[in-house]
Design an enzyme around this catalytic site. Structure first.
Site, mmCIF file in Angstrom:
data_model
loop_
_atom_site.group_PDB
_atom_site.id
_atom_site.type_symbol
_atom_site.label_atom_id
_atom_site.label_comp_id
_atom_site.label_asym_id
_atom_site.label_seq_id
_atom_site.Cartn_x
_atom_site.Cartn_y
_atom_site.Cartn_z
ATOM 1 N N GLU A 271 0.822 -1.205 0.000
ATOM 2 C CA GLU A 271 0.000 0.000 0.000
ATOM 3 C C GLU A 271 0.862 1.263 0.000
ATOM 4 O O GLU A 271 0.558 2.236 -0.704
ATOM 5 C CB GLU A 271 -0.922 0.016 1.228
ATOM 6 C CG GLU A 271 -1.887 -1.149 1.290
ATOM 7 C CD GLU A 271 -1.362 -2.336 2.074
ATOM 8 O OE1 GLU A 271 -2.163 -2.994 2.748
ATOM 9 O OE2 GLU A 271 -0.129 -2.596 2.023
ATOM 10 N N ARG B 283 17.797 -22.749 -9.309
ATOM 11 C CA ARG B 283 18.834 -22.211 -10.185
ATOM 12 C C ARG B 283 18.321 -21.615 -11.490
ATOM 13 O O ARG B 283 19.015 -20.827 -12.128
ATOM 14 C CB ARG B 283 19.856 -23.301 -10.509
ATOM 15 C CG ARG B 283 19.239 -24.559 -11.106
ATOM 16 C CD ARG B 283 20.241 -25.708 -11.114
ATOM 17 N NE ARG B 283 19.633 -26.959 -11.561
ATOM 18 C CZ ARG B 283 18.889 -27.747 -10.797
ATOM 19 N NH1 ARG B 283 18.695 -27.402 -9.552
ATOM 20 N NH2 ARG B 283 18.371 -28.856 -11.253
ATOM 21 N N ALA C 92 9.018 -39.342 2.336
ATOM 22 C CA ALA C 92 7.695 -38.946 1.864
ATOM 23 C C ALA C 92 6.602 -39.719 2.594
ATOM 24 O O ALA C 92 5.608 -39.141 3.047
ATOM 25 C CB ALA C 92 7.597 -39.175 0.355
#
Length: 330
Positions: free
Chosen positions: A56, A211, A268
């Site tokens: 802003e 990269r 994972a």
């Protein structure tokens, strides 16, 4: 000059914000545009690097005296507290703007509706909720952190159509194409931290950098779960030994907004089983490995029955080069 509708102006503010994503530190990447009484764009701005002006203030500085009576369109509720910079609410009031259109409310406890309230008390018209779904997605990591105190954890996976991540001989470069790899680089640049298992570092020696991305993107911090081999390309990186949940909590306390987990299969599965993953980004290559010996997408104990499947919400399916990018919220 073209006249912008409210939605067009907010879309323009989102575009300005996207241009600084990855360069605002622990602050949200916010965009702001200012329109005159005809709806013509007279200024725009985005959040600057940490300690510098918010969106802003940048836009108001550009608008100058033209901001008086104008309409300010901003993606996130203006801040109402004194931090490293003065509150944006005060700047808007001092500039004498006539109307403020806000995309989403800021859940930060120092703001959380106070900004909008202060603007209305100052006599301004305030409209809320324009393109709120789209902005909530753009600011997902920031909003999640402010609501939970934890970073948004994104699990990145890449596989063949039959769910293989490497051939029986261990080779895995490259399952996906160049366009998908460039997209991953952008995903990395949007993340504050990348987490990878030591086994993946030993097997693939990844660099894990953004990269291919231009300024203003910065390189994320890299953390290896276990011991880093001497001379590994991921260096300099931090080693961590302990519970993954503790690491995620620690990162949230330091202000980290987004964590990217890049593997391997055991890490994972561990992250999913521990309910630590908020998003999955899967790059699916139009290739089939076949056989029983290729490396699986996930490794470890999974759901014992169909009723125990971890189901999510599909966010997007996009073709990236020859590959598909599938994003799911868990």
């Amino acid at each position: 000059m073209a006249v912008l509708s409210t939605k067009e102006a907010m879309a323009r503010a989102m575009s300005v914000a996207e241009g600084v994503r990855g360069a605002t530190g622990t602050n949200p990447w916010v965009g702001c545009v200012i329109l005159d009484d005809r709806g013509v764009l007279i200024a725009q701005g985005a959040t600057q690097p940490p300690g510098s002006a918010h969106a802003e203030v940048v836009a108001l500085s550009q608008a100058g005296d033209r901001a008086r009576g104008a309409t300010v369109v901003v993606t996130l509720e203006p801040c109402a507290h004194e931090g490293k910079t003065p509150p944006c609410v005060a700047a808007l009031i001092d500039a004498g703007v006539g109307k403020v259109i806000v995309g989403v409310e800021d859940p930060d406890t120092r703001v959380a509706g106070r900004g909008v309230e202060a603007l209305r008390e100052a006599g301004m018209t305030v409209e809320q909720g324009v393109l709120s779904d789209e902005i909530s997605e753009q600011l997902a990591a920031y909003l999640h952190h402010r609501r939970t105190g934890l970073p948004l954890v994104v699990l990145k996976l890449a596989a063949t159509l039959d769910g293989r991540t490497a051939a029986p001989d261990g080779s895995s470069q490259w399952i996906t194409g160049e366009a998908a790899r460039a997209d991953v680089a952008i995903l990395r640049s949007h993340s504050d931290v990348i987490i990878v298992g030591a086994a993946t570092v030993r097997a693939d020696d990844p660099e894990l950098t953004a990269r291919t991305t231009p300024a203003p993107y910065r390189q994320p911090e890299r953390i290896v779960l276990g011991s880093i081999p001497e001379g590994a390309r991921v260096l300099p990186a931090r080693e961590f030994r302990g519970e993954l949940r503790d690491l995620i909590g620690e990162l949230g306390e330091t202000g980290v907004l987004q964590v990217l987990i890049e593997g391997g299969a055991s890490v994972a599965q561990q992250a999913i089983s521990a309910n630590l993953v908020d998003r999955v980004v899967l790059y699916l290559a139009p290739a089939i490995m076949g056989g029983d010996d290729g490396a699986p997408l996930l490794r470890g104990e999974g759901a014992p029955s169909i009723d125990a499947l971890k189901r999510g919400r599909l966010i997007s399916v996009v073709q990236v080069g020859d590959d598909l990018r599938v994003e799911v919220a868990l």
